[in-house]
Design an enzyme around this catalytic site. Structure first.
Site, mmCIF file in Angstrom:
data_model
loop_
_atom_site.group_PDB
_atom_site.id
_atom_site.type_symbol
_atom_site.label_atom_id
_atom_site.label_comp_id
_atom_site.label_asym_id
_atom_site.label_seq_id
_atom_site.Cartn_x
_atom_site.Cartn_y
_atom_site.Cartn_z
ATOM 1 N N TRP A 102 0.909 -1.179 -0.277
ATOM 2 C CA TRP A 102 0.490 -0.006 0.280
ATOM 3 C C TRP A 102 1.113 1.446 -0.072
ATOM 4 C CZ3 TRP A 102 -4.772 -0.677 -2.433
ATOM 5 C CH2 TRP A 102 -4.874 -1.777 -2.291
ATOM 6 N N ASP A 172 -2.433 6.856 6.453
ATOM 7 C CA ASP A 172 -3.420 5.975 5.491
ATOM 8 C C ASP A 172 -3.947 4.990 6.780
ATOM 9 O OD1 ASP A 172 -5.311 3.954 3.996
ATOM 10 O OD2 ASP A 172 -3.096 3.633 2.110
ATOM 11 N N LYS A 196 -12.533 -1.660 5.256
ATOM 12 C CA LYS A 196 -12.282 -2.360 6.492
ATOM 13 C C LYS A 196 -13.192 -2.977 7.679
ATOM 14 C CE LYS A 196 -9.323 -2.514 3.349
ATOM 15 N NZ LYS A 196 -7.746 -2.202 2.286
HETATM 16 C C1 LIG Z 1 -7.590 -1.866 1.338
HETATM 17 C C2 LIG Z 1 -6.280 -0.673 1.381
HETATM 18 C C3 LIG Z 1 -6.305 0.582 0.254
HETATM 19 C C4 LIG Z 1 -7.470 1.470 -0.650
HETATM 20 O O1 LIG Z 1 -8.691 1.490 -0.686
HETATM 21 P P1 LIG Z 1 -9.878 1.292 -2.070
HETATM 22 O O2 LIG Z 1 -10.709 2.410 -0.999
HETATM 23 O O3 LIG Z 1 -9.665 0.441 -2.435
HETATM 24 O O4 LIG Z 1 -9.275 2.883 -2.290
HETATM 25 C C5 LIG Z 1 -5.610 1.157 0.312
HETATM 26 N N1 LIG Z 1 -4.567 1.456 1.585
HETATM 27 C C6 LIG Z 1 -4.817 0.278 2.429
HETATM 28 C C7 LIG Z 1 -3.846 0.299 3.892
HETATM 29 C C8 LIG Z 1 -5.937 -0.265 2.638
HETATM 30 O O5 LIG Z 1 -5.690 -1.671 3.523
#
Ligand SMILES: *Cc1c(COP(=O)(O)O)cnc(C)c1O
Length: 360
Positions: A102, A172, A196
């Site tokens: 990521w 993030d 998530k």
């Molecule tokens: C799932 C995830 C993403 C991607 O998220 P989207 O909603 O598909 O844009 C980005 N960063 C992390 C840490 C993730 O777990």
């Protein structure tokens, strides 16, 4: 009706009481005679749902008044572009810490908008640890420092908050937001997709310090300009209304469980069950440095990858789904977010022992 134990990395398990409440309220929300999905986002009913969700999130995370909370669209991958567009503020570069898949995606996207200094990386050890702060080569003139607090694919997580001085820290937190208490004042900006640990896909949460917004690049789409969204209470465009409603129910559920300290205790207990077992046998392995292991996503390998399919089939037969690891890592991955009950982790460990006894 049968509910499975869903170990998906995302979209992921939601608390059963939340789903029941949403089902009860599906046709007629609080006497309105309609579903939340059918409501105008500008009507008083939805405005109250939106306001309550924001108030609960602020309460759970103890978000200071000097931060804006935005409920928007675009996902974390959208934010990979939206963050530099908004936060460069006249500067030409930003620092990124590379801890896995990521982080790599964030870096690649940011390069379209600015020069990226990868101030530290654990790529050389296969992303099995978080680079210690002492090794970071930060640029004092960077617009911000970007981290991924929990690498959902690799299974590494920060268990400390980096001190980056006066440069804003951007995180993030897609896959560990609300899994534990954090000190929001140590961050300039926190973002994450909801699917998530919070609610349905389609809702993105942004928590941003007020003084950082208002200087977006001229090319920034209005819907992705934090200052414009903040000035319009996240209603510059139609927000993901149903996602905000479900998120509010989840926030209420977390509060009823005792808030984020209780969530963390629960998550630590669940993760320990799994890691302690993984460490007790040579049949399974997890490659991550112990101090940096994720409490949310636990990747593991079987000693013999030829047994993977049989393992997954047996798990499925016992009502445990989505345990296949990400294609870039292979093996297995158990995602054990807030809403995964401890019974699910106990059932998984019991099955792993049984499988080992039969195949070890
Ligand atoms: C799932 C995830 C993403 C991607 O998220 P989207 O909603 O598909 O844009 C980005 N960063 C992390 C840490 C993730 O777990």
């Amino acid at each position: 009706m049968t509910r499975v134990f869903n170990f998906s990395a995302g979209p992921a398990v939601l608390p059963e009481p939340v789903l029941r409440k949403a089902a009860e309220e599906m046709l007629d929300w609080h006497g309105s005679g309609m579903s939340v999905m059918e409501m105008s986002h500008r009507g008083k009913e939805f405005i109250s749902i939106h306001a309550e969700a924001e108030a609960l999130l602020r309460e759970l995370l103890a978000i200071p008044a000097s931060y804006k909370v935005l409920f928007v669209q675009g996902g974390a991958i959208g934010e990979n572009a939206i963050v530099p567009m908004n936060l460069l503020r006249g500067k030409s570069g930003a620092d990124y810490i590379n801890t896995g898949e990521w982080s790599k995606k964030s870096i690649k996207e940011a390069k379209k908008y600015c020069s990226v200094n990868v101030a530290a990386s654990s790529e050389a050890n296969g992303f099995t640890s978080i680079p210690p702060r002492a090794e970071w080569k930060l640029d004092p003139d960077a617009a911000y420092v970007h981290i991924c607090s929990n690498e959902t694919i690799g299974g590494v997580q920060y268990h400390w908050t980096p001190d980056v001085g006066d440069v804003p820290l951007v995180a993030d937190m897609s896959s560990d937001i609300l899994s534990r208490p954090i000190d929001v004042s140590k961050y300039g900006l926190i973002y994450g997709g909801a699917q998530k640990n919070i609610g349905p896909a389609g809702l993105t949460i942004v928590i941003v310090r007020e003084d950082l917004i208002g200087k977006a690049l001229a090319i920034t789409p209005s819907a992705f300009d934090y200052a414009q969204q903040a000035a319009n209470d996240s209603m510059l465009n139609t927000p993901p209304t149903y996602g905000i409603y479900i998120a509010g129910l989840v926030f209420n559920w977390i509060k009823a469980q005792g808030g984020l300290a209780a969530m963390e205790a629960h998550n630590r207990t669940k993760a320990a069950l799994l890691y302690d077992y993984l460490d007790s046998t040579a049949f399974y392995s997890n490659p991550i440095a112990k101090a940096d292991r994720s409490l949310m996503n636990v990747p593991f390998k079987l000693k013999d990858a030829a047994l993977d399919d049989a393992f997954l089939k047996g798990a499925q037969a016992r009502g445990m789904l989505q345990l296949k690891g990400h294609r870039s890592v292979g093996g297995m991955r158990a995602s054990i977010y807030n809403a995964m009950p401890i019974e699910g982790v106990r059932a998984l460990v019991a099955y792993m022992k049984e499988f080992e006894a039969q195949n070890g």
